[in-house]
Design a protein around this motif. Structure first.
Motif, PDB file in Angstrom:
ATOM      1  N   ARG A   6      51.893  35.159 -33.763  1.00 55.77           N
ATOM      2  CA  ARG A   6      51.083  35.305 -33.137  1.00 55.77           C
ATOM      3  C   ARG A   6      50.313  33.782 -33.539  1.00 55.77           C
ATOM      4  NH1 ARG A   6      47.266  39.980 -32.699  1.00 55.77           N
ATOM      5  NH2 ARG A   6      46.585  38.626 -31.089  1.00 55.77           N
ATOM      6  N   LEU A   7      50.270  32.974 -32.668  1.00 57.31           N
ATOM      7  CA  LEU A   7      50.007  31.481 -32.720  1.00 57.31           C
ATOM      8  C   LEU A   7      48.577  31.292 -32.690  1.00 57.31           C
ATOM      9  CD1 LEU A   7      53.778  30.352 -32.047  1.00 57.31           C
ATOM     10  CD2 LEU A   7      53.132  30.858 -33.519  1.00 57.31           C
ATOM     11  N   GLY A   8      48.570  29.983 -33.699  1.00 55.94           N
ATOM     12  CA  GLY A   8      46.409  29.548 -32.915  1.00 55.94           C
ATOM     13  C   GLY A   8      46.462  28.094 -33.953  1.00 55.94           C
ATOM     14  N   ILE A   9      45.624  27.618 -33.829  1.00 60.70           N
ATOM     15  CA  ILE A   9      45.312  25.822 -34.013  1.00 60.70           C
ATOM     16  C   ILE A   9      44.107  26.040 -33.920  1.00 60.70           C
ATOM     17  CG2 ILE A   9      44.890  23.313 -32.443  1.00 60.70           C
ATOM     18  CD1 ILE A   9      47.477  24.060 -31.427  1.00 60.70           C
ATOM     19  N   CYS A  10      43.942  25.142 -35.294  1.00 55.74           N
ATOM     20  CA  CYS A  10      42.290  25.082 -36.370  1.00 55.74           C
ATOM     21  C   CYS A  10      42.593  23.563 -36.309  1.00 55.74           C
ATOM     22  CB  CYS A  10      42.159  26.244 -36.887  1.00 55.74           C
ATOM     23  SG  CYS A  10      40.306  25.123 -38.445  1.00 55.74           S
ATOM     24  N   THR A  11      42.056  22.306 -35.752  1.00 49.25           N
ATOM     25  CA  THR A  11      41.661  21.182 -35.805  1.00 49.25           C
ATOM     26  C   THR A  11      40.387  20.673 -35.755  1.00 49.25           C
ATOM     27  OG1 THR A  11      42.726  19.267 -34.066  1.00 49.25           O
ATOM     28  CG2 THR A  11      42.173  21.238 -33.284  1.00 49.25           C
ATOM     29  N   ASN A  12      40.520  19.540 -36.300  1.00 51.55           N
ATOM     30  CA  ASN A  12      39.284  18.518 -36.454  1.00 51.55           C
ATOM     31  C   ASN A  12      39.068  17.514 -35.374  1.00 51.55           C
ATOM     32  OD1 ASN A  12      37.446  20.274 -38.632  1.00 51.55           O
ATOM     33  ND2 ASN A  12      38.175  18.243 -40.039  1.00 51.55           N
ATOM     34  N   LYS A  13      40.046  17.632 -34.326  1.00 48.64           N
ATOM     35  CA  LYS A  13      40.065  17.233 -33.391  1.00 48.64           C
ATOM     36  C   LYS A  13      38.599  17.692 -32.081  1.00 48.64           C
ATOM     37  CE  LYS A  13      43.793  15.247 -31.804  1.00 48.64           C
ATOM     38  NZ  LYS A  13      43.705  13.790 -32.189  1.00 48.64           N
ATOM     39  N   PRO A  14      38.124  17.133 -31.436  1.00 45.79           N
ATOM     40  CA  PRO A  14      37.165  17.686 -31.014  1.00 45.79           C
ATOM     41  C   PRO A  14      37.676  18.670 -29.767  1.00 45.79           C
ATOM     42  CG  PRO A  14      36.526  15.193 -30.639  1.00 45.79           C
ATOM     43  CD  PRO A  14      38.154  14.969 -31.411  1.00 45.79           C
ATOM     44  N   HIS A  15      36.891  20.032 -29.351  1.00 46.21           N
ATOM     45  CA  HIS A  15      37.386  20.596 -28.763  1.00 46.21           C
ATOM     46  C   HIS A  15      37.810  20.364 -26.946  1.00 46.21           C
ATOM     47  CE1 HIS A  15      37.849  25.125 -27.916  1.00 46.21           C
ATOM     48  NE2 HIS A  15      37.400  24.967 -26.591  1.00 46.21           N
ATOM     49  N   ALA A  16      37.105  19.863 -26.157  1.00 46.85           N
ATOM     50  CA  ALA A  16      38.162  19.170 -24.976  1.00 46.85           C
ATOM     51  C   ALA A  16      39.354  18.675 -25.127  1.00 46.85           C
ATOM     52  CB  ALA A  16      36.439  19.069 -24.080  1.00 46.85           C
ATOM     53  N   LEU A  17      39.393  17.376 -25.792  1.00 42.27           N
ATOM     54  CA  LEU A  17      40.297  17.029 -26.193  1.00 42.27           C
ATOM     55  C   LEU A  17      41.725  17.547 -26.836  1.00 42.27           C
ATOM     56  CD1 LEU A  17      40.855  13.689 -25.465  1.00 42.27           C
ATOM     57  CD2 LEU A  17      40.296  13.262 -27.474  1.00 42.27           C
ATOM     58  N   THR A  18      41.276  18.564 -27.641  1.00 49.75           N
ATOM     59  CA  THR A  18      42.654  19.262 -27.905  1.00 49.75           C
ATOM     60  C   THR A  18      43.018  20.002 -27.203  1.00 49.75           C
ATOM     61  OG1 THR A  18      41.094  19.581 -30.191  1.00 49.75           O
ATOM     62  CG2 THR A  18      43.143  20.995 -29.307  1.00 49.75           C
ATOM     63  N   GLN A  19      42.584  20.724 -25.942  1.00 52.62           N
ATOM     64  CA  GLN A  19      42.514  21.843 -24.945  1.00 52.62           C
ATOM     65  C   GLN A  19      43.475  20.326 -23.887  1.00 52.62           C
ATOM     66  OE1 GLN A  19      42.652  24.660 -25.518  1.00 52.62           O
ATOM     67  NE2 GLN A  19      41.049  24.093 -27.305  1.00 52.62           N
ATOM     68  N   LYS A  20      42.883  19.183 -23.606  1.00 49.80           N
ATOM     69  CA  LYS A  20      43.655  18.094 -23.183  1.00 49.80           C
ATOM     70  C   LYS A  20      45.228  17.835 -23.452  1.00 49.80           C
ATOM     71  CE  LYS A  20      42.348  13.881 -20.423  1.00 49.80           C
ATOM     72  NZ  LYS A  20      41.556  13.334 -20.152  1.00 49.80           N
ATOM     73  N   ILE A  21      45.076  17.730 -24.797  1.00 53.01           N
ATOM     74  CA  ILE A  21      46.732  17.132 -25.708  1.00 53.01           C
ATOM     75  C   ILE A  21      47.615  18.331 -25.661  1.00 53.01           C
ATOM     76  CG2 ILE A  21      47.450  16.467 -27.951  1.00 53.01           C
ATOM     77  CD1 ILE A  21      45.054  14.996 -27.783  1.00 53.01           C
ATOM     78  N   LEU A  22      46.596  19.721 -25.531  1.00 46.53           N
ATOM     79  CA  LEU A  22      48.040  20.771 -25.378  1.00 46.53           C
ATOM     80  C   LEU A  22      48.424  21.197 -24.150  1.00 46.53           C
ATOM     81  CD1 LEU A  22      46.074  22.896 -28.222  1.00 46.53           C
ATOM     82  CD2 LEU A  22      48.233  22.101 -28.958  1.00 46.53           C
ATOM     83  N   SER A  23      47.429  20.689 -23.100  1.00 42.87           N
ATOM     84  CA  SER A  23      48.643  21.044 -21.477  1.00 42.87           C
ATOM     85  C   SER A  23      49.020  19.817 -21.438  1.00 42.87           C
ATOM     86  CB  SER A  23      47.031  21.044 -20.671  1.00 42.87           C
ATOM     87  OG  SER A  23      47.272  21.004 -19.556  1.00 42.87           O
TER      88      SER A  23
END
Length: 221
Positions: free
Chosen positions: A108-125
């Protein structure tokens, strides 16, 4: 080792985002008579979130680092980055394929990043990998971000799993300290800035798929 969940850092671990980050930094610096900075140079400052990134860049460029200047730099950088968050970003070698392989093997996979949250979701998409992760939590979605262990804990809690199931993968001392403080095993990738992180050879990843062999060997032992 009973770990069946892997939580990853993002920048420098899964993706080489330094070119896009550098472009956003340079769009701030150049009207102020500084830069342009190479992606390699900017990469040295990545990992502690955008505010610290810009504070370090301002100091590096001998620009004022007072609160008002830093606030403007931070806001302008984020505006720049949000406009083009993944135009130049690339996966590190074998990463996309290995993420799929790990999922197929039951991790099972997850991400913990110091990038801003909304920006993280945008880039992953934009990179079309958002569906691979059960949870991806950025720095501003938690009270205390990495290296505070609560940031990593927030990810495994969102995934509904125990820390005993988790290993953390990253490319920086911030990531190593986060895992250590959270009491979970840490693996360092051998790319990005990961080659500079001090870990035992068995916890050095030359590609993400190496985790499979390590966990199987540990379990067999």
């Amino acid at each position: 080792m009973t770990s069946k969940a892997i939580i990853f850092d993002l920048d420098g671990t899964l993706i080489d985002s330094a070119p896009d980050i550098a472009a956003a930094v340079n769009r701030y610096l150049e009207p102020r008579g500084r830069g342009p900075l190479s992606a390699e140079r900017v990469a040295r400052f990545i990992g502690n979130g955008p505010r610290k990134l810009m504070a370090d860049i301002l100091a590096d460029q001998k620009l004022p680092v007072d609160e008002a200047t830093l606030a403007e730099a931070h806001a302008t950088y984020l505006e720049n980055y949000n406009r083009h968050p993944a135009a130049l970003t690339e996966f590190y070698a074998n990463v996309r394929e290995d993420l799929a392989l790990l999922a197929e093997r039951g991790f099972r996979l997850g991400i913990c990043t110091n990038k801003p949250h909304a920006l993280t979701q945008k880039i992953l998409s934009l990179l079309q990998i958002d569906h691979m992760f059960e949870a991806a939590i950025g720095a501003d979605a938690v009270k205390d971000c990495k290296p505070h262990p609560d940031h990593l804990a927030a990810v495994w809690q969102a995934m509904g799993i125990s820390p005993r199931q988790v290993i953390y993968v990253g490319d920086s001392d911030v990531d190593r300290m986060t895992a250590q403080r959270a009491g979970v095993p840490f693996f360092a990738v051998n790319w990005g800035t990961g080659a500079d992180v001090a870990v035992e050879p068995a916890f050095r990843l030359h590609r993400l798929a190496d985790i499979v062999a390590h966990t199987e060997a540990t379990h067999d032992g």
